[in-house]
Design an enzyme around this catalytic site. Structure first.
Site, PDB file in Angstrom:
ATOM      1  N   GLU A 101      36.392  30.081  17.805  1.00  0.00           N
ATOM      2  CA  GLU A 101      36.888  28.771  18.222  1.00  0.00           C
ATOM      3  C   GLU A 101      36.365  27.661  17.298  1.00  0.00           C
ATOM      4  OE1 GLU A 101      36.450  28.126  22.443  1.00  0.00           O
ATOM      5  OE2 GLU A 101      37.800  29.772  22.919  1.00  0.00           O
ATOM      6  N   GLU A 150      40.669  36.499  23.498  1.00  0.00           N
ATOM      7  CA  GLU A 150      40.243  35.919  24.774  1.00  0.00           C
ATOM      8  C   GLU A 150      41.493  35.609  25.589  1.00  0.00           C
ATOM      9  OE1 GLU A 150      37.289  32.805  24.929  1.00  0.00           O
ATOM     10  OE2 GLU A 150      36.254  33.582  23.133  1.00  0.00           O
TER      11      GLU A 150
END
Length: 520
Positions: free
Chosen positions: A200, A323
């Site tokens: 991220e 994810e």
């Protein structure tokens, strides 16, 4: 009309409703199996999992320590090991997540009494003692028969630190890092193939612009040597959040293919990040909106894939959904930083729907990681002291494992709609495959909260002689397994179908997951 006027209003109402229900259940959805000699293999890695240093996932979840009275193997609970072996998990991602870009791997090796502590600034501000580290994780993966997927620190860690971790885990010869590994009790390398280069990067991994992250990625990936791994390292770039298509565009355009094997994508089925809603106390409107967010995965994969196709028509770079899952407000009375939530039939719907989507995009989606394995978010396992329960999501993953490394059978159909007020969503997701033993498997998820949906499939071209089935269902969407009643929701045999002269017909009950197996 005179006849209807003579009927009492209550009876007439019941009659009309009964007719509507009967009609809804009799509507038949024809599913067509498409012949495709070039159909992709459904990578087993689509059925991967994720274990972050977050809440009670590692400590008090996986890891209880060698001196615990709870049966364990090198400190990892044996009941969890056995449950994950049953799932045949193909890979496990660690140590994060956001935690990865604050984790320094050398703090977790060597004598435990000499290891420094770390404050988990992302999740609850707790102090960890680094007693669970690289050796624990990689040995666990070996015991599970799962490929480790290590998420490297490029946020607060340097290039040399990540290069040294690669050498420590993989190098066979003599070197400073391989010698250190041997000093710490491991002679042979683990040969870790899968590496995430940051996590991220657009957010907790550094709040980077995609153009800046591209240069960071190219630099770190250059110094990660994969000489001792068959086929070299499989390097995964920190990919987009949801519909940030520009992020994928910049990465695909500017990272050379020799440095890039996979691009990540993160998407959670969250209605409102500021008010996620209860994990168990939700109404149909909330459920419908959760399904809407979950269905968005189809659009995201389709659009990110289209961008990847512009720069990679041969599909040499994979899409990695590392994810995904449901995310709600934490369970009442638990630490808000630990992200502990219960797991209901709503989660089973999210799991079944997404796995069908991944299967049907197997030409580009080659890995996915449910968030997370134990005690966090859409967990497959929950623990409480010595107790352990398997969630509805666990059972869906277990039912669907038959698709791992099987050949996709493409199919087409017009789904009936799940309607709520003025809105509607496709009620059905379906995927099919044939394994190496020529067994056919078809998985169905019906998200409609009220209506069963009838489908028919012509299986004559597949020479199927016998069919068996299993189903996961319950009386209420809010139902879940508890430590007091761990088997409230478990798969059971399903025989309510017609199969004659190669034509299959069945009704999939409301909010249920169904898997059929066909043999010659």
């Amino acid at each position: 009309m005179k006849y209807f006027k003579s009927i009492p209003f209550f009876i007439l109402t019941v009659f009309i409703i009964s007719c509507e229900i009967a009609y809804a259940q009799k509507e038949n959805t024809l599913i067509k199996l498409e012949s495709n000699e070039n159909a992709p293999i459904i990578s087993k890695h689509i059925y991967g999992h994720f274990a972050e240093h977050l809440g009670r996932c590692i400590y008090e979840g996986f890891y209880v320590g060698e001196n615990s009275t709870i049966p364990n193997s090198e400190g990892v609970r044996t009941d969890i090991i056995n449950a994950l072996k049953e799932l045949q998990i193909p890979n496990l991602r660690w140590p994060g997540g956001c935690f990865a870009d604050t984790y320094h791997w050398m703090d977790g090796i060597g004598a435990k009494e000499d290891r420094p502590t770390i404050v988990n600034t992302w999740w609850g501000g707790v102090t960890e003692d680094n007693s669970f580290g690289t050796h624990n994780f990689l040995n666990l993966c070996e015991e599970l028969g799962a490929e480790p997927y290590l998420s490297g620190n490029v946020g607060s860690g340097g290039v040399q630190e990540l290069a040294d971790w690669v050498q420590y885990t993989n190098y066979k010869g003599t070197s400073p890092m391989s010698d250190l590994r041997r000093e710490n009790g491991r002679e042979e390398p683990w040969t870790v193939k899968y590496w995430g280069v940051g996590n991220e990067a657009w957010g907790c991994g550094g709040n980077m612009r995609p153009e800046y992250y591209v240069d960071i990625y190219r630099k770190y990936a250059t110094f990660m040597s994969g000489a001792d791994v068959d086929g070299g390292l499989y390097k995964i770039a920190s990919g987009a959040s949801n519909d940030d298509y520009n992020w994928t565009e910049v990465l695909m355009k500017n990272i050379p293919k020799n440095l890039l094997q996979g691009v990540a994508l993160h998407h959670y089925s969250v209605i409102d990040w500021n008010a996620k809603g209860s994990d168990v106390d939700f109404n149909e409107e909330t459920y419908f909106n959760s399904m809407k967010e979950s269905w968005l995965m189809e659009e995201l994969i389709t659009k990110h894939t289209a961008i990847m196709d512009k720069y990679d028509a041969k599909k040499e770079v994979d899409l990695i959904v590392d994810e995904w899952g449901g995310w709600y407000d934490v369970a009442e009375g638990t630490n808000p930083g630990f992200l502990y939530q219960q797991n209901t039939m709503r989660d089973a719907m999210i799991a079944g729907m997404n796995l069908n989507i991944f299967n049907n995009h197997a030409d580009r989606v080659k890995m996915a990681n449910l968030a997370q394995t134990v005690n966090v978010l859409q967990a497959v396992i929950l623990t409480e002291d010595e107790k352990m329960i398997l969630t509805p999501t666990y059972h869906v993953m277990n039912m669907y494992k038959v698709h791992q490394d099987a050949t996709l059978i493409p199919l087409s159909f017009d789904s009936p709609m799940y309607k709520f007020k003025e809105a509607s969503l496709p009620a059905l997701t379906v995927s099919a495959s044939k394994d190496s033993n020529e067994k056919l498997h078809i998985s169905f998820t019906n998200i409609d909260s009220k209506n069963g949906n009838t489908v028919s499939i012509d299986l004559n071209g597949l020479n199927v002689k016998n069919l068996t089935g299993s189903i996961l269902s319950s009386d209420s969407l809010q139902d879940h397994n508890t430590f007091e009643n761990p088997n409230k929701i478990i798969p059971r045999n399903f025989e309510d179908f017609k199969f004659k002269k190669g034509l299959l017909e069945l009704t999939i009950p409301p909010f249920s997951v169904l898997v059929l197996e066909g043999v010659k």
